[in-house]
Design a protein around this motif. Structure first.
Motif, mmCIF file in Angstrom:
data_model
loop_
_atom_site.group_PDB
_atom_site.id
_atom_site.type_symbol
_atom_site.label_atom_id
_atom_site.label_comp_id
_atom_site.label_asym_id
_atom_site.label_seq_id
_atom_site.Cartn_x
_atom_site.Cartn_y
_atom_site.Cartn_z
ATOM 1 N N ASP A 168 38.878 -15.172 -64.836
ATOM 2 C CA ASP A 168 39.697 -15.766 -65.893
ATOM 3 C C ASP A 168 41.129 -15.257 -65.890
ATOM 4 O O ASP A 168 42.052 -15.997 -66.186
ATOM 5 C CB ASP A 168 39.065 -15.491 -67.266
ATOM 6 N N SER A 169 41.301 -13.981 -65.576
ATOM 7 C CA SER A 169 42.623 -13.372 -65.664
ATOM 8 C C SER A 169 42.927 -12.620 -64.369
ATOM 9 O O SER A 169 42.128 -11.788 -63.927
ATOM 10 C CB SER A 169 42.663 -12.412 -66.851
ATOM 11 N N TYR A 170 44.080 -12.930 -63.770
ATOM 12 C CA TYR A 170 44.466 -12.266 -62.527
ATOM 13 C C TYR A 170 45.967 -12.426 -62.319
ATOM 14 O O TYR A 170 46.620 -13.246 -62.960
ATOM 15 C CB TYR A 170 43.722 -12.858 -61.329
ATOM 16 N N ALA A 171 46.474 -11.638 -61.394
ATOM 17 C CA ALA A 171 47.856 -11.780 -60.932
ATOM 18 C C ALA A 171 47.900 -11.342 -59.477
ATOM 19 O O ALA A 171 47.225 -10.387 -59.089
ATOM 20 C CB ALA A 171 48.802 -10.915 -61.760
ATOM 21 N N PHE A 172 48.659 -12.055 -58.686
ATOM 22 C CA PHE A 172 48.920 -11.599 -57.330
ATOM 23 C C PHE A 172 50.072 -10.612 -57.400
ATOM 24 O O PHE A 172 51.134 -10.917 -57.940
ATOM 25 C CB PHE A 172 49.263 -12.764 -56.402
ATOM 26 N N VAL A 173 49.836 -9.409 -56.886
ATOM 27 C CA VAL A 173 50.839 -8.344 -56.934
ATOM 28 C C VAL A 173 51.822 -8.494 -55.782
ATOM 29 O O VAL A 173 52.990 -8.168 -55.928
ATOM 30 C CB VAL A 173 50.146 -6.960 -56.905
#
Length: 129
Positions: free
Chosen positions: A20-25
């Protein structure tokens, strides 16, 4: 937690189906393992692999997606070159029809962990996090 991803989970639409929640660093390079194609990509000893760092707190859903409970993939922790650790998923090449060999005897997860305990394997972020 940061996860080094190198296959289907490098695509935002695929990640959004799993967590549901993520970010590409940012981009990253895995030293000491290389990508091997099969039914799904996996890793094998030696070489380097390009990928991305994915940040999410939902490792349970990533584990389920990777079939960790059934042994399809094993989640391991590897050191980041700039400090800390990152999770990496390694798939069983026999079950993925991939041309790769992990040294040692016993279950796949034990062979992966045994190799990683003795090998110089790390993840290098390619941008400042």
């Amino acid at each position: 937690m940061d996860v080094f991803v190198y296959g289907t989970l490098t695509a935002p639409d695929q990640v959004a189906r799993v967590v549901d929640s993520y970010a590409f660093v940012g981009p990253a390079r895995l030293h000491g393992l290389h990508i091997v194609e099969g039914r799904y990509p996996t890793l094998a000893p030696g070489g380097r692999a390009a990928g991305r760092l994915l940040r999410t707190d939902d490792l349970e859903r990533l584990d389920a997606h990777g079939g960790v409970d059934s042994g399809l993939y094993v989640r391991v922790s590897l050191p980041l070159i700039d400090g800390g650790e990152v999770a990496v998923y390694v798939g069983d090449p026999d079950r993925l029809d991939a041309d790769a060999d992990w040294p040692g005897r016993g279950p796949f997860a034990d062979r992966v962990r045994g190799y990683l305990a003795d090998a110089d394997v790390s993840v290098e972020p390619l941008v400042d996090r």
